[in-house]
Scaffold this motif. Sequence first.
Motif, PDB file in Angstrom:
ATOM      1  N   GLU A 130      -9.406  72.333 116.042  1.00 41.44           N
ATOM      2  CA  GLU A 130      -8.074  72.620 115.540  1.00 41.44           C
ATOM      3  C   GLU A 130      -8.106  74.039 114.978  1.00 41.44           C
ATOM      4  O   GLU A 130      -8.995  74.405 114.219  1.00 41.44           O
ATOM      5  N   ALA A 131      -7.142  74.842 115.384  1.00 40.39           N
ATOM      6  CA  ALA A 131      -7.152  76.249 114.993  1.00 40.39           C
ATOM      7  C   ALA A 131      -6.095  76.505 113.925  1.00 40.39           C
ATOM      8  O   ALA A 131      -4.932  76.157 114.101  1.00 40.39           O
ATOM      9  N   ARG A 132      -6.513  77.074 112.820  1.00 43.49           N
ATOM     10  CA  ARG A 132      -5.535  77.617 111.881  1.00 43.49           C
ATOM     11  C   ARG A 132      -5.546  79.108 112.178  1.00 43.49           C
ATOM     12  O   ARG A 132      -6.473  79.811 111.817  1.00 43.49           O
ATOM     13  N   PRO A 133      -4.518  79.593 112.884  1.00 45.75           N
ATOM     14  CA  PRO A 133      -4.556  80.985 113.314  1.00 45.75           C
ATOM     15  C   PRO A 133      -4.493  81.939 112.123  1.00 45.75           C
ATOM     16  O   PRO A 133      -3.877  81.624 111.108  1.00 45.75           O
ATOM     17  N   TYR A 134      -5.171  83.060 112.239  1.00 41.19           N
ATOM     18  CA  TYR A 134      -4.956  84.121 111.250  1.00 41.19           C
ATOM     19  C   TYR A 134      -4.721  85.439 111.962  1.00 41.19           C
ATOM     20  O   TYR A 134      -5.209  85.667 113.067  1.00 41.19           O
ATOM     21  N   LEU A 135      -3.950  86.265 111.297  1.00 36.78           N
ATOM     22  CA  LEU A 135      -3.560  87.549 111.883  1.00 36.78           C
ATOM     23  C   LEU A 135      -4.701  88.533 111.757  1.00 36.78           C
ATOM     24  O   LEU A 135      -5.295  88.677 110.687  1.00 36.78           O
ATOM     25  N   ALA A 136      -4.995  89.211 112.865  1.00 33.05           N
ATOM     26  CA  ALA A 136      -6.038  90.233 112.831  1.00 33.05           C
ATOM     27  C   ALA A 136      -5.562  91.453 113.607  1.00 33.05           C
ATOM     28  O   ALA A 136      -4.559  91.407 114.327  1.00 33.05           O
ATOM     29  N   CYS A 137      -6.284  92.521 113.422  1.00 35.25           N
ATOM     30  CA  CYS A 137      -5.997  93.782 114.105  1.00 35.25           C
ATOM     31  C   CYS A 137      -6.681  93.748 115.468  1.00 35.25           C
ATOM     32  O   CYS A 137      -7.884  93.480 115.554  1.00 35.25           O
ATOM     33  N   GLY A 138      -5.939  94.003 116.531  1.00 37.87           N
ATOM     34  CA  GLY A 138      -6.488  93.954 117.872  1.00 37.87           C
ATOM     35  C   GLY A 138      -7.568  94.995 118.124  1.00 37.87           C
ATOM     36  O   GLY A 138      -8.401  94.825 119.009  1.00 37.87           O
ATOM     37  N   SER A 139      -7.561  96.066 117.333  1.00 39.55           N
ATOM     38  CA  SER A 139      -8.557  97.118 117.533  1.00 39.55           C
ATOM     39  C   SER A 139      -9.890  96.788 116.881  1.00 39.55           C
ATOM     40  O   SER A 139     -10.929  96.848 117.517  1.00 39.55           O
ATOM     41  N   CYS A 140      -9.860  96.443 115.578  1.00 45.72           N
ATOM     42  CA  CYS A 140     -11.134  96.237 114.877  1.00 45.72           C
ATOM     43  C   CYS A 140     -11.460  94.765 114.659  1.00 45.72           C
ATOM     44  O   CYS A 140     -12.533  94.442 114.171  1.00 45.72           O
ATOM     45  N   ARG A 141     -10.485  93.869 115.004  1.00 42.75           N
ATOM     46  CA  ARG A 141     -10.685  92.425 114.899  1.00 42.75           C
ATOM     47  C   ARG A 141     -10.870  91.937 113.459  1.00 42.75           C
ATOM     48  O   ARG A 141     -11.297  90.806 113.241  1.00 42.75           O
ATOM     49  N   GLU A 142     -10.558  92.784 112.491  1.00 46.94           N
ATOM     50  CA  GLU A 142     -10.622  92.348 111.090  1.00 46.94           C
ATOM     51  C   GLU A 142      -9.264  91.749 110.718  1.00 46.94           C
ATOM     52  O   GLU A 142      -8.236  92.111 111.290  1.00 46.94           O
TER      53      GLU A 142
END
Length: 297
Positions: free
Chosen positions: A116-128
Amino acid sequence: MNTELSAIGQALAILGDRWVLLILQRAFLRRVRTFAGWRDELGISESVLSTRLKELVRHDIFTLAAYRDGRTRYEYRLTQRGLDLWSFLVAIQSWERDWADRASLPPLVHDTCGNEARPYLACGSCREPMSARDTHTEQGPLADFSRIGLPRQHRRTVRADARDDLIAYCPDSMEILGDRWSTTLLAAAFLGTRRFVDFQARLGIAPSVLTDRLRRFVELGVFSFTGDGSYRLTDKGLAFFEVFAFLVDWAQRELPAPDGSALTITHKPCGAALDPVLLCTACGRPLRRTDIHYRLS
Ligand SMILES: [Zn+2]
Ligand SMILES: [Zn+2]
């Protein structure tokens, strides 16, 4: 479409409507493709549904396709532009679940890892991870929110049985996104607007409308009113950046807009331009449209 509007203004003109959001939700979550399908799922009047679908086809979010089933029938298929709204809708469900006391929303399963995924927002460039606090926003000279156009007629009507509708009932998101002034108000807050007079000047909004929306946002717990007379985003309000980021990203990629009307959002830690992605809390990998699904019981 008024091309004088910024891309975000146009996106809000298209998507800032409860029925449109519900039509899209059903298309993604239940693969509804037909007029009768939405009518029966949503209990929406035929004239309202017909108007919304025409607009969505005009904006190239759905395409009307003929197919043979004994006789010729028509169905609405999501275009690539429409499919690209998936992350925006997942972000809405995710925010609603975390912040609007909607723990009963169906869980999202990441097929890649099986969790089960609780999505979190990240930056597509650095993945942080990325939040409103670690982004920097510059507003182009023509990113004028006051030209967002007249809000649609107010529609606060939600079906009486909507509370039992686990998919559709996202009351807080609908409150924010289902009303253009509300979304614009939130956008202005992300840009640092705090005071009544500054909201008024920036948005060109009637004082009575502004008073009403600010009061609703305080009631929703999205803004808090501080002793010094300013409105500040609460943690719940700040978290809505997740939804906002996908709206801005989609709008500015897909919709033509005059030069100078864009918002330039950068991820401060790496300096890259906004490129929002949703990552899986369980495995850390991106949640792509084709490898996630909601577990609908
Ligand atoms: Zn980054
Ligand atoms: Zn995963």
